[in-house]
Design a protein around this motif. Structure first.
Motif, PDB file in Angstrom:
ATOM      1  N   UNK A 191       0.668  -1.228   0.031  1.00 13.30           N
ATOM      2  CA  UNK A 191      -0.027  -0.132   0.046  1.00 13.30           C
ATOM      3  C   UNK A 191       0.918   1.366   0.026  1.00 13.30           C
ATOM      4  N   UNK A 211       5.235   5.483  -1.781  1.00 13.90           N
ATOM      5  CA  UNK A 211       5.320   6.833  -1.048  1.00 13.90           C
ATOM      6  C   UNK A 211       7.067   6.834  -0.660  1.00 13.90           C
ATOM      7  N   UNK A 269      -3.130   5.628  11.811  1.00 13.84           N
ATOM      8  CA  UNK A 269      -2.882   5.913  10.796  1.00 13.84           C
ATOM      9  C   UNK A 269      -2.432   7.268  10.425  1.00 13.84           C
ATOM     10  N   UNK A 270      -2.477   8.067  11.182  1.00 11.98           N
ATOM     11  CA  UNK A 270      -1.831   9.527  11.223  1.00 11.98           C
ATOM     12  C   UNK A 270      -0.405   9.297  10.641  1.00 11.98           C
ATOM     13  N   UNK A 271       0.168   8.386  11.030  1.00 11.20           N
ATOM     14  CA  UNK A 271       1.767   8.466  10.915  1.00 11.20           C
ATOM     15  C   UNK A 271       2.087   7.665   9.530  1.00 11.20           C
ATOM     16  N   UNK A 272       1.106   7.127   8.993  1.00  6.83           N
ATOM     17  CA  UNK A 272       1.211   6.351   7.823  1.00  6.83           C
ATOM     18  C   UNK A 272       1.784   7.276   6.610  1.00  6.83           C
ATOM     19  N   UNK A 273       2.836   6.693   5.941  1.00  6.24           N
ATOM     20  CA  UNK A 273       3.307   7.682   4.805  1.00  6.24           C
ATOM     21  C   UNK A 273       2.056   7.895   3.853  1.00  6.24           C
ATOM     22  N   UNK A 274       1.131   6.881   3.419  1.00  6.60           N
ATOM     23  CA  UNK A 274       0.192   7.364   2.644  1.00  6.60           C
ATOM     24  C   UNK A 274      -1.309   7.715   3.296  1.00  6.60           C
ATOM     25  N   UNK A 275      -2.115   8.612   2.848  1.00  3.72           N
ATOM     26  CA  UNK A 275      -3.554   8.682   3.466  1.00  3.72           C
ATOM     27  C   UNK A 275      -4.221   7.514   3.196  1.00  3.72           C
ATOM     28  N   UNK A 276      -5.313   7.211   4.138  1.00  2.00           N
ATOM     29  CA  UNK A 276      -5.900   6.205   3.867  1.00  2.00           C
ATOM     30  C   UNK A 276      -7.696   6.805   3.819  1.00  2.00           C
TER      31      UNK A 276
END
Ligand SMILES: [Fe+2]
Lengths: 172, 421
Positions: free
Chosen positions: B298, B302, B385-392
């Motif tokens: 996913x 990024x 998920x704030x810290x995930x490189x891609x938005x969800x």
């Protein structure tokens, strides 16, 4: 009391806080996605964003119809969620859009009191509002992933009219 | 205008003692932390495995240490009521510190007790949030009995609110325990399936820490070392559960990965894993193992360079050099999948590879396809998920869950590439 930053910083931040607060109210009442987000928050939810130590603050409360209302610097004495930016310099980075809200949070520049899932929701709200508020090249920097909302131009106009003509926060 | 100051933080104030008989250091450690009367927290499973007898034996011979104040009824799904009870025991007995002996649930529960006994008050929920706890807390030492959660090294505590069953999240540097003891004897009796699942949790921590938005050069080095240790020792501890050296390496790896994600936080793999776990009661490590390759895919676009570098740590230098640069990120994902498959084989299928293969006692899948949209919607409210490189988004989370459920590859076209497109 320590004064936060110089007068230019203070002035800029207080204008940006007022604009953002009014934009949340305007967009949160019109944009279907934001309405859905606010409806999912618990009834009577209140949110404060402030700058340590005595910078500007913005307060949002949801009313009985779960729509957001901007209360300027007047808010609940103990808001459900309080996000505090830890210094005026960090607030400037955030509100000159040199750093996204997500990156601010990731770099530990926000103290968050309350349910972190609600903090997550409010970051989504701020990101979404910024895409209405800002021209595309700047908004791209401010949010993690820029997505052009549907009917963007109509919404953008409505949000800006809301900012200019809303009375919310006039006391801040 | 004020110039934007760019800096990062890395916190790890804890003292770590690691070794085959590190537990022998416990009395000295308690003295140095000024906790001569600890409240010892554990769960019935740890007690049954005889690990508490080891702790008791070491403390019994110490005249100046009161080592028999226990709270050993921590259930796997501990909550605020349990914490209030333990805090009550702490106060009644006049303890001077906390010693957690157990897995993630025991250590997180102890962190909750630590907040309550240090800051007073009745309700833990009053302290929830990020960076809200700034005062010094009572000393706490942790002896992990699984190699996975890394909770003994982190600033995070997640605790269930008994009132409404919601998860309360606390993150503050003050929550990092004062000391951790990693003793290889503590994980020797861990069954292969649990060893595999918890080990993959540690791998997920390291990979997400290395590719997440909160990463920094220090957390990177912890994460890379953790990955290196896990790939080289996890299959070995499953094949030879009594290999003490390998057990110790896994404990250290889990500890390093914990410290890494404590600083850079986790991403989509944990976002979805938390919610699958909460809805269906599937163990965290199993969710991690299944979701990790999907979460990596996913996020691949990024930070391709970073994922490419992971290939070297996951598969070794020769594979890395033989693989062309543009294929390395996908190679890293394949290496993680291959590791999971190997664990599946080594555990005779007990380590599942798809969400639908996790069965209840009567042989039916615990998670049903109709859970997918509900879990995806829960996940939007999970702060990780704030810290995930891609938005969800909801649709994307559903796509990832579907693929992980049925075990087919994630269609990258379903992931909106946002403004990169
Ligand atoms: Fe984990």
């Amino acid at each position: 009391m320590v004064k936060a930053g110089n007068w230019r910083t203070r002035l800029y931040l207080s204008i940006m806080f007022r604009v953002t607060g009014r934009a949340i109210q305007a967009a949160g009442r019109r944009d279907p996605e934001l309405r859905e987000i606010f409806a999912a928050l618990p009834p009577g939810f209140s949110f404060r964003l402030s700058v340590w130590p005595d910078g500007p603050e913005l307060n949002i409360e949801t009313d009985s119809s779960t729509l957001p209302r901007y209360g300027g610097s007047k808010g609940a004495s103990d808001p459900s969620l309080h996000m505090e930016i830890t210094s005026p310099a960090h607030a400037m980075a955030l509100f000159t859009f040199a750093e996204s809200t997500t990156m601010s949070a990731a770099r530990g520049r926000l103290v968050t009191r309350g349910d972190l899932s609600h903090a997550c929701t409010m970051v989504r709200v701020l990101d979404r509002v910024e895409t209405y508020l800002l021209p595309r090249p700047i908004a791209r920097r401010a949010v993690k992933r820029y997505e052009s909302p549907q009917k963007k131009h109509r919404m953008r106009l409505a949000v800006w009219l809301g900012i200019i003509f809303s009375r919310g926060g006039s006391r801040s | 205008m004020t110039a934007h100051r760019n800096f990062y933080r890395f916190t790890s104030p804890l003292l770590t003692v690691a070794g085959h008989d590190a537990l022998e250091e416990l009395p000295g450690l308690l003295r140095s932390l000024d906790m001569l009367h600890p409240l010892i927290l554990t769960d019935p499973g740890v007690r049954r495995a005889g690990l508490m007898d080891m702790v008791s034996a070491i403390l019994k011979s110490q005249e100046d240490i009161i080592g028999d104040t226990w709270f050993d009824q921590i259930p796997p799904d501990s909550d605020t009521d349990i914490i209030a009870q333990a805090a009550q025991v702490y106060r009644e007995k006049g303890c001077t510190g906390l010693l957690a002996v157990g897995g993630g649930s025991v250590i997180d529960t102890t962190k909750g007790v630590r907040i309550l006994v240090s800051l007073g008050g009745e309700h833990l929920r009053d302290y929830q949030g990020a960076d809200t706890i700034s005062s010094q807390l009572v000393p706490m030492a942790a002896v992990p009995t699984t190699s996975g959660t890394g909770s003994e090294a982190t600033l995070v505590a997640v605790i269930k609110d008994a009132r409404n069953k919601r998860k309360l999240a606390f993150t503050s540097p003050s929550l990092i325990p004062s000391a951790a003891i990693l003793d290889s004897r503590m994980t020797l009796t861990l069954p292969p399936a649990i060893t595999a699942a918890t080990g993959m949790d540690a791998l997920a921590h390291a990979v997400e820490a290395y590719t997440g938005l909160g990463r920094n050069p220090i957390s990177d080095s912890y994460a890379l070392k953790a990955i290196e240790l896990i790939v080289s020792t996890l299959p070995e501890v499953i094949e030879h559960p009594d290999n003490q050296e390998a057990r110790l390496q896994m404990a250290v790896a889990s500890h390093l990965a914990g410290s890494a994600f404590s600083n850079s936080m986790v991403g989509i793999v944990h976002t979805l894993g938390h919610c699958v776990g909460a809805r269906c009661g599937i163990p965290h490590g199993i969710c991690m193992s299944i979701l990790l390759p999907y979460g990596m895919t996913y996020n691949l676009h990024r930070c391709r360079e970073r994922f490419g570098k992971l290939l070297q740590v996951l598969s070794g230098k020769s594979v890395y050099l033989e693989t062309s640069e543009d294929k390395r990120p996908e190679g890293a994902v394949a290496a993680v999948k291959a590791l999971a498959s190997r664990l599946h084989m080594l555990t005779d299928g007990a380590h599942p590879l798809r969400l639908r293969d996790i069965l209840d006692r009567s042989g039916h899948p615990i998670m049903k396809p109709q859970h997918i949209p509900v879990i995806a919607s829960d996940a939007l409210g999970d702060p990780s998920h704030l810290y995930n490189p891609e938005e969800v988004s909801l649709d994307e989370l559903i796509s990832v869950l579907r693929a992980a459920y049925w075990g087919y590859p994630l269609d990258k076209d379903l992931v909106k590439l946002g403004h990169q497109k």
